[in-house]
Design an enzyme around this catalytic site. Sequence first.
Site, PDB file in Angstrom:
ATOM      1  N   LYS A   1       9.746 -52.473  68.184  1.00 33.57           N
ATOM      2  CA  LYS A   1      10.719 -51.899  67.137  1.00 33.57           C
ATOM      3  C   LYS A   1      10.206 -52.307  65.975  1.00 33.57           C
ATOM      4  CE  LYS A   1      14.498 -52.359  65.404  1.00 33.57           C
ATOM      5  NZ  LYS A   1      13.954 -51.842  64.047  1.00 33.57           N
TER       6      LYS A   1
ATOM      7  N   GLU B   1      13.379 -66.155  66.137  1.00 32.61           N
ATOM      8  CA  GLU B   1      12.666 -66.550  64.826  1.00 32.61           C
ATOM      9  C   GLU B   1      13.608 -66.023  63.636  1.00 32.61           C
ATOM     10  OE1 GLU B   1      10.593 -68.647  64.693  1.00 32.61           O
ATOM     11  OE2 GLU B   1       9.416 -68.442  66.585  1.00 32.61           O
TER      12      GLU B   1
HETATM   13  P1  NAD Z   1      17.100 -58.099  59.596  1.00 32.63           P
HETATM   14  O1  NAD Z   1      17.681 -59.056  60.799  1.00 32.63           O
HETATM   15  O2  NAD Z   1      17.932 -57.103  59.034  1.00 32.63           O
HETATM   16  O3  NAD Z   1      16.133 -57.214  60.669  1.00 32.63           O
HETATM   17  C1  NAD Z   1      14.945 -57.529  61.405  1.00 32.63           C
HETATM   18  C2  NAD Z   1      14.939 -56.560  62.465  1.00 32.63           C
HETATM   19  O4  NAD Z   1      15.972 -56.323  63.429  1.00 32.63           O
HETATM   20  C3  NAD Z   1      14.671 -55.150  61.924  1.00 32.63           C
HETATM   21  O5  NAD Z   1      13.727 -54.413  62.826  1.00 32.63           O
HETATM   22  C4  NAD Z   1      16.089 -54.366  62.217  1.00 32.63           C
HETATM   23  O6  NAD Z   1      16.138 -53.026  62.453  1.00 32.63           O
HETATM   24  C5  NAD Z   1      16.211 -55.084  63.550  1.00 32.63           C
HETATM   25  N1  NAD Z   1      17.787 -55.101  63.833  1.00 32.63           N
HETATM   26  C6  NAD Z   1      18.744 -55.683  63.248  1.00 32.63           C
HETATM   27  N2  NAD Z   1      20.150 -55.816  63.490  1.00 32.63           N
HETATM   28  C7  NAD Z   1      19.979 -55.636  64.912  1.00 32.63           C
HETATM   29  C8  NAD Z   1      20.461 -55.724  66.135  1.00 32.63           C
HETATM   30  N3  NAD Z   1      22.041 -55.812  66.065  1.00 32.63           N
HETATM   31  N4  NAD Z   1      19.897 -55.358  67.253  1.00 32.63           N
HETATM   32  C9  NAD Z   1      18.700 -54.888  67.381  1.00 32.63           C
HETATM   33  N5  NAD Z   1      17.834 -54.848  66.355  1.00 32.63           N
HETATM   34  C10 NAD Z   1      18.348 -55.356  65.101  1.00 32.63           C
HETATM   35  O7  NAD Z   1      16.070 -59.088  58.891  1.00 32.63           O
HETATM   36  P2  NAD Z   1      15.078 -58.503  57.833  1.00 32.63           P
HETATM   37  O8  NAD Z   1      16.058 -58.295  56.459  1.00 32.63           O
HETATM   38  O9  NAD Z   1      14.370 -57.312  58.194  1.00 32.63           O
HETATM   39  O10 NAD Z   1      14.361 -59.518  57.511  1.00 32.63           O
HETATM   40  C11 NAD Z   1      14.528 -60.635  56.764  1.00 32.63           C
HETATM   41  C12 NAD Z   1      14.907 -61.920  57.683  1.00 32.63           C
HETATM   42  O11 NAD Z   1      14.046 -62.307  58.447  1.00 32.63           O
HETATM   43  C13 NAD Z   1      15.281 -63.251  56.728  1.00 32.63           C
HETATM   44  O12 NAD Z   1      16.463 -63.726  57.435  1.00 32.63           O
HETATM   45  C14 NAD Z   1      14.090 -63.990  57.152  1.00 32.63           C
HETATM   46  O13 NAD Z   1      14.174 -65.379  57.154  1.00 32.63           O
HETATM   47  C15 NAD Z   1      13.621 -63.514  58.758  1.00 32.63           C
HETATM   48  N6  NAD Z   1      12.348 -63.947  59.064  1.00 32.63           N
HETATM   49  C16 NAD Z   1      12.304 -64.999  60.043  1.00 32.63           C
HETATM   50  C17 NAD Z   1      11.007 -65.435  60.410  1.00 32.63           C
HETATM   51  C18 NAD Z   1      10.756 -66.418  61.347  1.00 32.63           C
HETATM   52  O14 NAD Z   1       9.776 -66.615  61.791  1.00 32.63           O
HETATM   53  N7  NAD Z   1      11.604 -67.526  61.669  1.00 32.63           N
HETATM   54  C19 NAD Z   1       9.871 -64.498  59.807  1.00 32.63           C
HETATM   55  C20 NAD Z   1       9.901 -63.675  58.862  1.00 32.63           C
HETATM   56  C21 NAD Z   1      11.560 -63.315  58.676  1.00 32.63           C
END
Ligand code: NAD
Length: 485
Positions: A178, A252
């Site tokens: 997803k 992550e």
């Molecule tokens: P986000 O958490 O808003 O969304 C990430 C993904 O999760 C999306 O596909 C979203 O649709 C899905 N999602 C959100 N809530 C969910 C839930 N309750 N259940 C299932 N799926 C859900 O994050 P974002 O804004 O897309 O990305 C930025 C974040 O990602 C930042 O905090 C960044 O640090 C983190 N990130 C971490 C790494 C790592 O490897 N540690 C790498 C890249 C990004």
Amino acid sequence: MSDIVEHDTLFIAGQWVEPAGTETIEVVSPVTEQVVGRVPHATPADVDKAVAAARAAFDHGPWPRLSLVERAEVVTRIKDAIAARHRELAELVTLQNGSPMLFSVRGQALSAVGAFAVALAAERFSQEDERPGTGGPVLVRREPVGVVAAITPWNVPQLTIAGKLAPALLAGCTVILKPSPETPLDANWLADVCAEAGLPDGVLSVLPAGRETGAYLVAHPDVDKVAFTGSVAAGKAIMAAAAENLTRVSLELGGKSAAILLDDADLAVAVPAVVGGTCAANSGQACVALTRVLVPASRYDEVATALTGAFAGLKVGDPADPTTVVGPMVTRQQQERNLEYIRIGREEGAKVLTGGGVPEGLSTGWYVSPTLFGDVTNDMRIAREEIFGPVVCLLRYETVDEAVALANDSAFGLSGAVFSADPERATEVARRVRTGTVTVNGFRLDLAAPFGGFKNSGIGREFGPEGLAAYFEYQAVNLPAPNPS
Ligand code: NAD
């Protein structure tokens, strides 16, 4: 003729099929603010269909029953196809999230190839080993964990997908991906690549959707493991939902990493590394960004001047221009978030050394100037919270112990760097930093090594052999003790 990249079907279980619902996701360019893509928005009914197919393919299909070598042949074809078409992939990622091509080619497309390569390299170790047990020999086996839900963010979409898909496929799992609604096009592109590489039907589904569909997928009782990259808030919600079925999770999450410049740091090394690890890393939209720069008070003015000059000189603009270093933020909301933190930083008493707003002449598109805050203290919100953009804090310290304490005084624990003319001295300091990765005299995410977070930065590791191990369950087969003769 429309320039929009358009899909009207979803990739479910290896076939492009009609979606269950009628809703669509529109991909909006962060540069022009115009619609550049449109895909169906997957719904819970699509999830049910994909999970049922993945379950059947795992429980009865050929994929988990092939040898590792046979699966590796398919995975190698996927890797090679991405490598051959990496420029096309980089352009597709840039179209959606505005990542500068300078970063996109290496940091988005080729890094995904690298993630496939390290998983394939790790695959060589044996699937079964026999060891002497306490009551007789034990056969220790590795079984694929099962049906995997991979949930990925928009910032480095293909790297975060590859870090899950490559080891999951090699291990023999089936996968429902997803992707984030901001970046569905590269995920659909990858679906075609996988199908062309001969991945059997049922093994992969790609369901672009928002968080509601994601939450439904995570809570599905037929999913065995959730592999997630994204924000801390979503990670916590996912872990709570997974607890209901004891679904395995790897998370992550975010970061607020420190670059510690020791008193003998060479600025010719440290300054480019800090720029490379902040503004030049996907315009600062990187979980591993070195957003807190810790400097000895005795060298504060010198470092502030050097970094201010470096930030002010960065080329900001159209990410398609190969010389652009900082592109737009992915969405208007992300731009507003950055501008709000810049306002908060000023209010907290930090001093804007350069940047601090929207760059002149870039009112269309979601740009933020590379911004360096001086006089930051570690209790300020700009030093504690993940901003996710080209906004960096400069903090003073007096002693090395204080620098280590400041680096560790964070809810996060993802990345970091230590700079010194003496690499051994820097390595000693690196050992004291409580984060999953620390780089000496540079900024690097090394895909051959385990990558992940301490504390709120996550649970589990991706990449390297450890990243493959995360897709196995161990099975111990206790063999009969040999008859005494
Ligand atoms: P986000 O958490 O808003 O969304 C990430 C993904 O999760 C999306 O596909 C979203 O649709 C899905 N999602 C959100 N809530 C969910 C839930 N309750 N259940 C299932 N799926 C859900 O994050 P974002 O804004 O897309 O990305 C930025 C974040 O990602 C930042 O905090 C960044 O640090 C983190 N990130 C971490 C790494 C790592 O490897 N540690 C790498 C890249 C990004």
